[in-house]
Design a protein around this motif. Structure first.
Motif, short mmCIF file in Angstrom:
data_model
loop_
_atom_site.label_atom_id
_atom_site.label_comp_id
_atom_site.label_asym_id
_atom_site.label_seq_id
_atom_site.Cartn_x
_atom_site.Cartn_y
_atom_site.Cartn_z
N ASP A 120 26.69 60.64 37.56
CA ASP A 120 27.41 61.73 36.90
C ASP A 120 26.47 62.62 36.10
OD1 ASP A 120 29.84 61.21 37.89
OD2 ASP A 120 30.79 60.60 36.00
N ARG A 121 25.50 61.97 35.47
CA ARG A 121 24.55 62.75 34.66
C ARG A 121 23.65 63.59 35.57
NH1 ARG A 121 25.00 63.14 29.85
NH2 ARG A 121 23.06 64.04 29.10
N LEU A 122 23.26 63.01 36.69
CA LEU A 122 22.41 63.77 37.61
C LEU A 122 23.14 65.00 38.13
CD1 LEU A 122 20.78 60.97 39.82
CD2 LEU A 122 19.72 62.26 37.96
N LYS A 123 24.41 64.77 38.49
CA LYS A 123 25.23 65.80 39.12
C LYS A 123 25.52 66.96 38.19
CE LYS A 123 29.16 64.14 40.76
NZ LYS A 123 30.10 63.44 41.68
N ASN A 124 25.75 66.63 36.92
CA ASN A 124 26.16 67.65 35.95
C ASN A 124 25.00 68.24 35.17
OD1 ASN A 124 28.95 67.38 36.59
ND2 ASN A 124 28.94 65.43 35.49
N ALA A 125 23.79 67.92 35.58
CA ALA A 125 22.59 68.43 34.89
C ALA A 125 22.43 69.93 35.14
CB ALA A 125 21.37 67.67 35.38
N PRO A 126 21.67 70.60 34.26
CA PRO A 126 21.38 72.01 34.49
C PRO A 126 20.70 72.19 35.85
CG PRO A 126 20.63 71.34 32.30
CD PRO A 126 21.05 70.09 33.03
N SER A 127 21.13 73.20 36.60
CA SER A 127 20.56 73.44 37.93
C SER A 127 20.35 74.92 38.14
CB SER A 127 21.50 72.89 39.00
OG SER A 127 22.71 73.62 39.00
N PHE A 128 19.70 75.25 39.24
CA PHE A 128 19.52 76.67 39.57
C PHE A 128 19.57 76.81 41.09
CE2 PHE A 128 14.96 76.34 40.73
CZ PHE A 128 14.61 75.15 40.07
N ASP A 129 19.87 78.00 41.55
CA ASP A 129 20.01 78.22 42.99
C ASP A 129 18.65 78.27 43.67
OD1 ASP A 129 22.79 78.40 42.99
OD2 ASP A 129 22.74 80.51 42.41
N ALA A 130 18.56 77.68 44.86
CA ALA A 130 17.33 77.79 45.66
C ALA A 130 17.03 79.26 45.87
CB ALA A 130 17.52 77.08 47.00
N GLY A 131 15.76 79.60 45.82
CA GLY A 131 15.36 81.00 45.98
C GLY A 131 15.29 81.74 44.66
N THR A 132 15.84 81.12 43.62
CA THR A 132 15.69 81.69 42.27
C THR A 132 14.84 80.73 41.45
OG1 THR A 132 17.58 80.58 41.22
CG2 THR A 132 18.05 82.61 42.45
N GLN A 133 14.56 81.09 40.22
CA GLN A 133 13.79 80.22 39.35
C GLN A 133 14.49 80.14 38.00
OE1 GLN A 133 10.82 78.55 40.03
NE2 GLN A 133 10.86 79.25 42.15
N PRO A 134 14.45 78.99 37.35
CA PRO A 134 15.08 78.88 36.04
C PRO A 134 14.19 79.52 34.97
CG PRO A 134 14.03 76.84 36.57
CD PRO A 134 13.79 77.75 37.74
#
Lengths: 142, 142
Positions: B102-116
């Motif tokens: 659950d923690r992995l899934k709900n972690a901050p993410s970003f779209d492929a092709g973009t950068q955080p």
């Protein structure tokens, strides 16, 4: 190296770049691979093939360099260089090595498609001594 | 995690491998990219897309993970995970993360092709806090 040259070639840590794969502080492994390597005069020496990471500390130990024709070397020879010998220059988008060309050319090398004696302390010490690396953390980690 | 499990999943630093791109101590950036990531039960969670290296210290700061269908995520989302959260397991040739799904899934993410927001201290702190990373060296480097 004179102070003016040092200033020219030092890492510009405060300068933002337009490529978001690289910020003032971080750089992607995919961007490091293939990045140009230059001497302090700005001549292109070749590029970084891959980097070798120390698993325990998470630190980069070596860059594997592929030199081009500038050094009079035929392709196919690879050179493991301690990571602290390379300085990234954001203006040139290249790593700079401040090492005389004769020393670069005559350094220990290995054929592309093979691997050197990674993880052999004698081999590691030979490499660090040859380049005058100050990365004592690596050798003392044995 | 019980002691027996810890023993199973710890890095086997003395075990030689047949792949010379990886020794007990060093691993190539090209080998890290694409390497599987598993949970402690051995389920495949996805793979490492790339790693982000701190230029000043030469240390790996983040792995960028691409999770597969096991977590019920559609492809295309990438997750920056502090490097100290991953442990390499030579027997499985995979990185293991000991974090609830659950923690992995709900972690901050970003779209492929973009950068955080690489290099933004607030973003970095949010990520380190979220995962409970002990990589204080990174945040104190600002």
């Amino acid at each position: 190296m004179c102070p003016a040259m040092v200033e020219n070639y030092m890492v510009q840590t405060v300068q933002p770049t337009s490529d978001t794969r690289e910020t003032s502080r971080l750089i992607s492994s995919k961007k490091v691979e293939g990045t140009s390597v230059e001497n302090t005069r700005g001549d292109n020496l070749g590029h970084i093939e891959e980097i070798m990471i120390d698993k325990v500390s998470g630190k980069v130990a070596y860059a594997v360099l592929n030199y081009g024709s500038f050094l009079g070397l035929m392709g196919g020879k690879l050179f493991a260089v301690p990571w602290d010998m390379l300085t990234y220059n954001t203006q040139r988008s290249a790593y700079v090595v401040d090492i005389a060309e004769d020393r670069l050319k005559n350094a220990p090398s290995f054929d592309a498609g093979t691997q050197p004696r990674w993880g052999d302390r004698d081999y590691d010490k030979q490499l660090h001594d040859y380049y005058g690396s100050r990365a004592d953390w690596y050798l003392s980690g044995y």
